[in-house]
Design an enzyme around this catalytic site. Sequence first.
Site, PDB file in Angstrom:
ATOM      1  N   HIS A  40      -1.518  -7.461   2.625  1.00 23.52           N
ATOM      2  CA  HIS A  40      -1.607  -8.165   4.093  1.00 23.52           C
ATOM      3  C   HIS A  40      -2.853  -7.475   4.923  1.00 23.52           C
ATOM      4  CE1 HIS A  40       0.254  -4.656   6.518  1.00 23.52           C
ATOM      5  NE2 HIS A  40       0.584  -4.378   5.171  1.00 23.52           N
ATOM      6  N   GLN A  59      -7.888   0.099   3.249  1.00 27.86           N
ATOM      7  CA  GLN A  59      -8.796  -0.697   4.452  1.00 27.86           C
ATOM      8  C   GLN A  59     -10.026  -1.033   4.083  1.00 27.86           C
ATOM      9  OE1 GLN A  59      -7.964  -1.265   7.658  1.00 27.86           O
ATOM     10  NE2 GLN A  59      -6.000  -0.391   7.899  1.00 27.86           N
ATOM     11  N   GLY A 109       0.716  -1.243   0.061  1.00 25.93           N
ATOM     12  CA  GLY A 109      -0.051   0.015   0.163  1.00 25.93           C
ATOM     13  C   GLY A 109       0.901   1.248  -0.116  1.00 25.93           C
ATOM     14  N   THR A 110       2.086   1.016   0.810  1.00 28.89           N
ATOM     15  CA  THR A 110       2.787   2.496   1.112  1.00 28.89           C
ATOM     16  C   THR A 110       3.246   2.871  -0.427  1.00 28.89           C
ATOM     17  OG1 THR A 110       3.304   1.927   3.107  1.00 28.89           O
ATOM     18  CG2 THR A 110       4.997   3.514   1.880  1.00 28.89           C
ATOM     19  N   CYS A 159       4.254   4.526  18.862  1.00 28.56           N
ATOM     20  CA  CYS A 159       5.362   4.659  19.506  1.00 28.56           C
ATOM     21  C   CYS A 159       6.224   5.210  18.286  1.00 28.56           C
ATOM     22  CB  CYS A 159       5.742   3.283  19.881  1.00 28.56           C
ATOM     23  SG  CYS A 159       7.081   3.420  21.137  1.00 28.56           S
ATOM     24  N   THR A 217      11.408  -7.847 -12.553  1.00 31.38           N
ATOM     25  CA  THR A 217      10.513  -9.173 -12.427  1.00 31.38           C
ATOM     26  C   THR A 217       9.689  -9.174 -11.400  1.00 31.38           C
ATOM     27  OG1 THR A 217      12.720 -10.111 -13.371  1.00 31.38           O
ATOM     28  CG2 THR A 217      10.990 -11.806 -12.408  1.00 31.38           C
ATOM     29  N   SER A 251      -3.540  -3.131  -0.600  1.00 33.58           N
ATOM     30  CA  SER A 251      -2.465  -3.963   0.070  1.00 33.58           C
ATOM     31  C   SER A 251      -2.750  -5.198   0.231  1.00 33.58           C
ATOM     32  CB  SER A 251      -1.809  -3.417   1.236  1.00 33.58           C
ATOM     33  OG  SER A 251      -0.965  -4.018   1.754  1.00 33.58           O
ATOM     34  N   ASN A 289      -7.999   4.448   8.641  1.00 35.16           N
ATOM     35  CA  ASN A 289      -7.400   2.996   9.402  1.00 35.16           C
ATOM     36  C   ASN A 289      -7.669   2.976  10.924  1.00 35.16           C
ATOM     37  OD1 ASN A 289      -5.441   5.045   8.558  1.00 35.16           O
ATOM     38  ND2 ASN A 289      -4.263   4.291   9.997  1.00 35.16           N
TER      39      ASN A 289
HETATM   40  C1  PLP Z   1      -1.773  -0.563   6.144  1.00 35.64           C
HETATM   41  C2  PLP Z   1      -1.994   0.821   5.493  1.00 35.64           C
HETATM   42  C3  PLP Z   1      -1.265   1.259   4.303  1.00 35.64           C
HETATM   43  C4  PLP Z   1       0.254   0.809   4.024  1.00 35.64           C
HETATM   44  O1  PLP Z   1       0.147  -0.552   3.409  1.00 35.64           O
HETATM   45  P1  PLP Z   1       1.421  -1.335   3.482  1.00 35.64           P
HETATM   46  O2  PLP Z   1       1.277  -2.534   2.566  1.00 35.64           O
HETATM   47  O3  PLP Z   1       1.661  -1.903   4.923  1.00 35.64           O
HETATM   48  O4  PLP Z   1       2.485  -0.654   2.993  1.00 35.64           O
HETATM   49  C5  PLP Z   1      -1.649   2.546   3.638  1.00 35.64           C
HETATM   50  N1  PLP Z   1      -2.924   3.014   3.848  1.00 35.64           N
HETATM   51  C6  PLP Z   1      -3.754   2.424   4.749  1.00 35.64           C
HETATM   52  C7  PLP Z   1      -4.967   3.165   5.043  1.00 35.64           C
HETATM   53  C8  PLP Z   1      -3.080   1.292   5.564  1.00 35.64           C
HETATM   54  O5  PLP Z   1      -3.978   1.015   6.411  1.00 35.64           O
END
Ligand code: PLP
Length: 383
Positions: free
Chosen positions: A201, A179, A71-72, A325, A237, A199, A151
């Site tokens: 995960h 999200q 996502g980042t 943190c 790749t 994303s 989020n």
């Molecule tokens: C987790 C998250 C991201 C980042 O995604 P990653 O795959 O961990 O880099 C970006 N935006 C939102 C809203 C998220 O919850």
Amino acid sequence: MKRIYFDHSATTPVDRRVVEAMMAALTDKFGNSSSVHSFGREAKELLEKAREDIANVMNAGGDEIVFTSGGTEADNLALFGYVYKHRDKGRHIIVSNVEHPAVGKTAEELERLGFSVTYAPADEYGMVRLDTIKDLLKDETLLVSVMHVNNEVGTINNIGAIGRLLRERGVVFHTDAVQSFGKIPIDVEEMCIDLLSLSGHKIYGPKGIGALYVRKGIELQKRAFGGHHEHGFRAGTENIPGIAGLGKAAEICAMELEKEAAHLTRLRDKLHSLIASNVDDIILNGHTMHRLPGNLNLTFNGVEGEALLMALDLKGIGVSSGSACSSGSTQPSQALLNIGLTPQQAQSSLRITLGRDNTLEEIEYAAELIIENVNKFRAMSWN
Ligand SMILES: *Cc1c(COP(=O)(O)O)cnc(C)c1O
């Protein structure tokens, strides 16, 4: 000890069916998808099927999906890629003030590089209002980025209304749907979305894989040079095992979306009512109705959120607090402050995010422990 995972907005466990799909890509179908022979063609098949499965979730075309490392990177590619390609046409962008750092920090970097950024304020429910965006648009606005679901508090923005306004004004629209993708309905046509981040995960897929939906005809500045992969937007790749896993995860989400949303809403509301009927002086953060199923964000006035988190962790329950943190000290979450919580309220908050495998039994057990600990902490602070 029995452990309970209630932090699905941070990450999700990988679904068994996803593991199987990835295993096939790691073993039998190991080819390089750019190779001409049958080994390569088999890998290419996995790649293209994943594109279609992901695109189907949001009514897009498979050729509009660009795979990224998550996502980042998708957020970075959307913002940097678009404004650098079109910087001759304007230098102003708008992002909401409750974005994930993947958008927020990217916008700050663009500011340092000479772009002008307006941070659109969300309301007290974490909602970015249409009128707010309307008032902030300028002739030279290149792009607007508003997240679909927040989020932290789970608020669902009216992305369709914002998208239609921007389409009318000829401004490109990016939404961070990390999200929301696979959890609530998305239609990039109806919602007039041009760029959308997702994303793996966060949807029971693997970490380190994600995608950016890029509407056909939208041009982005390349950021990685090399091969012609991913329309040339991202050379290298492809991570076929990750992509096959993401594709499978998306396919499962699409299949189970309604059933799962109902399940999570029921569990979330049960947890909320158990806590609310046994603990006083709590605040529900976010929107009561326009809210992601499975998200419960509560402020327990007078209780240190971090202490509550650790007490629950000792009992095997994983939740998240309203502070982050950073470099050793805990700071109240900026998004919570931006929707009007005091620093104290933000630090007294707990984010509980439920997932596919959670059960009613777990909800009842966790509610009991939360109630017990909140009352205990409050009794201690009164002495
Ligand atoms: C987790 C998250 C991201 C980042 O995604 P990653 O795959 O961990 O880099 C970006 N935006 C939102 C809203 C998220 O919850």
